[in-house]
Scaffold this motif. Sequence first.
Motif, mmCIF file in Angstrom:
data_model
loop_
_atom_site.group_PDB
_atom_site.id
_atom_site.type_symbol
_atom_site.label_atom_id
_atom_site.label_comp_id
_atom_site.label_asym_id
_atom_site.label_seq_id
_atom_site.Cartn_x
_atom_site.Cartn_y
_atom_site.Cartn_z
ATOM 1 N N LEU A 60 1.186 -1.100 0.065
ATOM 2 C CA LEU A 60 0.007 0.134 0.082
ATOM 3 C C LEU A 60 0.989 1.470 0.159
ATOM 4 O O LEU A 60 1.745 1.169 0.432
ATOM 5 C CB LEU A 60 -0.945 -0.042 1.004
ATOM 6 N N ALA A 61 0.800 2.143 -1.172
ATOM 7 C CA ALA A 61 1.634 3.253 -1.219
ATOM 8 C C ALA A 61 0.910 4.126 -0.108
ATOM 9 O O ALA A 61 0.010 4.117 -0.306
ATOM 10 C CB ALA A 61 1.929 4.131 -2.222
ATOM 11 N N GLU A 62 2.257 4.922 0.881
ATOM 12 C CA GLU A 62 2.521 6.374 1.070
ATOM 13 C C GLU A 62 2.289 7.308 0.703
ATOM 14 O O GLU A 62 3.709 7.340 0.021
ATOM 15 C CB GLU A 62 2.690 6.231 2.626
ATOM 16 N N HIS A 63 1.473 8.049 0.011
ATOM 17 C CA HIS A 63 1.889 9.331 -1.262
ATOM 18 C C HIS A 63 1.792 10.482 -0.557
ATOM 19 O O HIS A 63 0.596 10.701 0.367
ATOM 20 C CB HIS A 63 1.722 8.828 -2.447
ATOM 21 N N SER A 64 2.435 11.538 -0.875
ATOM 22 C CA SER A 64 1.737 12.829 -0.618
ATOM 23 C C SER A 64 1.576 13.795 -1.985
ATOM 24 O O SER A 64 1.990 13.734 -2.331
ATOM 25 C CB SER A 64 2.192 14.258 -0.194
ATOM 26 N N GLY A 65 0.410 12.978 -2.940
ATOM 27 C CA GLY A 65 0.140 13.757 -4.315
ATOM 28 C C GLY A 65 0.734 12.955 -5.319
ATOM 29 O O GLY A 65 1.116 11.482 -4.398
ATOM 30 N N GLU A 66 1.865 13.161 -5.714
ATOM 31 C CA GLU A 66 2.420 12.674 -6.683
ATOM 32 C C GLU A 66 3.953 12.645 -6.045
ATOM 33 O O GLU A 66 4.578 11.252 -6.489
ATOM 34 C CB GLU A 66 3.096 13.824 -7.905
ATOM 35 N N SER A 67 4.216 12.723 -4.786
ATOM 36 C CA SER A 67 5.171 12.279 -4.094
ATOM 37 C C SER A 67 5.508 11.214 -3.384
ATOM 38 O O SER A 67 4.396 10.605 -2.935
ATOM 39 C CB SER A 67 5.947 13.495 -3.072
ATOM 40 N N VAL A 68 5.672 10.089 -3.485
ATOM 41 C CA VAL A 68 6.162 8.471 -2.810
ATOM 42 C C VAL A 68 6.780 8.894 -1.986
ATOM 43 O O VAL A 68 7.846 9.633 -1.556
ATOM 44 C CB VAL A 68 7.052 7.601 -3.707
ATOM 45 N N LYS A 69 6.302 8.786 -0.556
ATOM 46 C CA LYS A 69 6.790 8.808 1.217
ATOM 47 C C LYS A 69 8.130 7.536 1.066
ATOM 48 O O LYS A 69 8.204 6.506 0.575
ATOM 49 C CB LYS A 69 5.541 8.146 2.065
ATOM 50 N N LYS A 70 9.206 7.779 1.492
ATOM 51 C CA LYS A 70 10.038 6.745 1.309
ATOM 52 C C LYS A 70 9.646 5.629 2.219
ATOM 53 O O LYS A 70 10.474 4.473 1.734
ATOM 54 C CB LYS A 70 11.219 7.674 2.633
ATOM 55 N N VAL A 71 8.836 5.075 3.448
ATOM 56 C CA VAL A 71 8.653 4.766 3.712
ATOM 57 C C VAL A 71 8.143 3.076 2.364
ATOM 58 O O VAL A 71 7.714 2.295 2.918
ATOM 59 C CB VAL A 71 7.589 4.407 4.687
ATOM 60 N N THR A 72 7.625 4.028 1.622
ATOM 61 C CA THR A 72 6.597 2.900 0.687
ATOM 62 C C THR A 72 7.708 2.244 -0.616
ATOM 63 O O THR A 72 8.678 1.090 -1.228
ATOM 64 C CB THR A 72 6.067 3.824 -0.107
ATOM 65 N N CYS A 73 9.158 3.256 -0.620
ATOM 66 C CA CYS A 73 10.191 2.596 -1.438
ATOM 67 C C CYS A 73 10.977 1.512 -0.313
ATOM 68 O O CYS A 73 11.361 0.021 -0.166
ATOM 69 C CB CYS A 73 11.422 3.208 -1.368
ATOM 70 N N GLU A 74 11.049 1.497 1.195
ATOM 71 C CA GLU A 74 11.517 0.480 2.124
ATOM 72 C C GLU A 74 10.441 -0.413 2.611
ATOM 73 O O GLU A 74 11.017 -1.838 2.182
ATOM 74 C CB GLU A 74 11.389 1.230 3.266
ATOM 75 N N LEU A 75 9.165 -0.503 1.451
ATOM 76 C CA LEU A 75 8.147 -1.604 1.727
ATOM 77 C C LEU A 75 8.535 -1.825 0.726
ATOM 78 O O LEU A 75 8.130 -3.134 0.660
ATOM 79 C CB LEU A 75 6.726 -1.339 2.018
ATOM 80 N N LEU A 76 8.819 -1.514 -0.440
ATOM 81 C CA LEU A 76 9.114 -1.937 -1.987
ATOM 82 C C LEU A 76 10.174 -3.038 -1.771
ATOM 83 O O LEU A 76 10.498 -4.423 -2.321
ATOM 84 C CB LEU A 76 9.199 -1.168 -3.240
ATOM 85 N N THR A 77 11.119 -2.725 -1.081
ATOM 86 C CA THR A 77 12.709 -2.839 -0.887
ATOM 87 C C THR A 77 12.232 -4.808 -0.259
ATOM 88 O O THR A 77 12.874 -5.639 -0.477
ATOM 89 C CB THR A 77 13.520 -2.251 0.371
ATOM 90 N N LEU A 78 11.846 -4.805 1.000
ATOM 91 C CA LEU A 78 11.439 -5.360 1.425
ATOM 92 C C LEU A 78 10.209 -6.888 0.456
ATOM 93 O O LEU A 78 10.720 -7.656 -0.070
ATOM 94 C CB LEU A 78 10.417 -5.514 2.463
ATOM 95 N N ALA A 79 9.384 -6.095 -0.174
ATOM 96 C CA ALA A 79 8.372 -7.012 -0.904
ATOM 97 C C ALA A 79 9.477 -8.412 -1.971
ATOM 98 O O ALA A 79 8.746 -8.880 -2.373
ATOM 99 C CB ALA A 79 7.631 -5.992 -1.399
#
Length: 318
Positions: free
Chosen positions: A7-26
């Motif tokens: 589940l992406a955390e984002h603010s508008g078009e800006s992807v939050k760092k935690v989303t990149c962390e989750l992708l790294t794990l996934a």
Amino acid sequence: MAEILVLAEHSGESVKKVTCELLTLARAYGEPAVVWTGAGAEGGRARLAEFGATKVYVADGGDYDDYVVAPKAELLAHLVAEKSPAAVLIAATSEGREVAGRLAVKTGSGILTDVTGLSEGLIGEQSIFGGAITVQSRVRAGTPIVAVRPNAVTPEPASGAAELEPVSFSVSDAAKNTRVTGRVVAERGERPDLTEASIVVSGGRGLGSGEHFALIEQLADSLGAAVGASRAATDAGWYPHQFQVGQTGKTVSPQLYLAVGISGAIQHRAGMQTSKTIMVINKDPEAPIFELADFGVVGDLFKVVPQLVEEIAKRSES
Ligand SMILES: Cc1cc2nc3c(=O)[nH]c(=O)nc-3n(C[C@H](O)[C@H](O)[C@H](O)COP(=O)(O)OP(=O)(O)OC[C@H]3O[C@@H](n4cnc5c(N)ncnc54)[C@H](O)[C@@H]3O)c2cc1C
């Protein structure tokens, strides 16, 4: 390989760092497929691709922004039924935890919260009882729902196609019972977000007054860090509550955590002890925070901090 929904955390078009962390794990355990709610997916796509997202399921109706967390949980439950993912990863933020809990109920699945790492077999690591104990847990029922603590994983790039795939899903009326009626943007200034920063400098009761927090801000700014505070400092009104670190405040896990004039009560530790490197400045050599410290200075913060700021400035110039 089965998909892992993120589940992406984002603010508008800006992807939050935690989303990149989750992708790294996934990526380590399946094909990472992002679930993007609301507008901005086109703009955020490049960043998601940079961290290995293979697909992005886009549900861009206004329902997701207008009605708190329930629509997100419903959407995820729908995707779990349709895609049969190996797991769903969600950021363990206050909103993410609530979405994760609701999703677990809706799908009859087990849930792991506040996870700091995953290993083979989707075994999650959690730090509990104020960090005194580390446990490993695995979900045995349904689709594992895993809420991962922000900053627990170092995001590592890896390219992915991040193909956008629209999702047509109608949110139920029941999920629209609580409407967001307005938003106030918190004043943040130039400093990084506390839960996303790679360096955090926190001040405690040892500062003696709110004005002295200027010292903490100076030190933070010299390092490009976020400012945090102990509860003693926020309760005294020396610094706003939104910057409190600990059990009843924010959980941070930066590369470097500097605790200045903080004793290291268990409730404070609960929010910072997974930081990669911990540095302490305290005049009392017996302060419990030294038990956690990688580096410690026993000394008066009013002498040590200005010297530290001066030294950092010299090094930045050279
Ligand atoms: C249910 C509950 C939840 C809580 N949640 C939180 C939470 O989320 N976060 C949190 O932080 N606390 C929390 N607390 C409070 C916690 O128990 C401590 O009271 C608090 O963390 C103490 O803050 P402190 O370390 O700044 O102050 P103190 O414990 O008073 O420590 C101040 C430190 O500053 C040092 N010092 C003093 N002067 C100087 C100087 N000139 N130079 C260098 N060092 C100096 C002292 O040696 C001392 O170690 C919670 C408590 C409860 C009961």
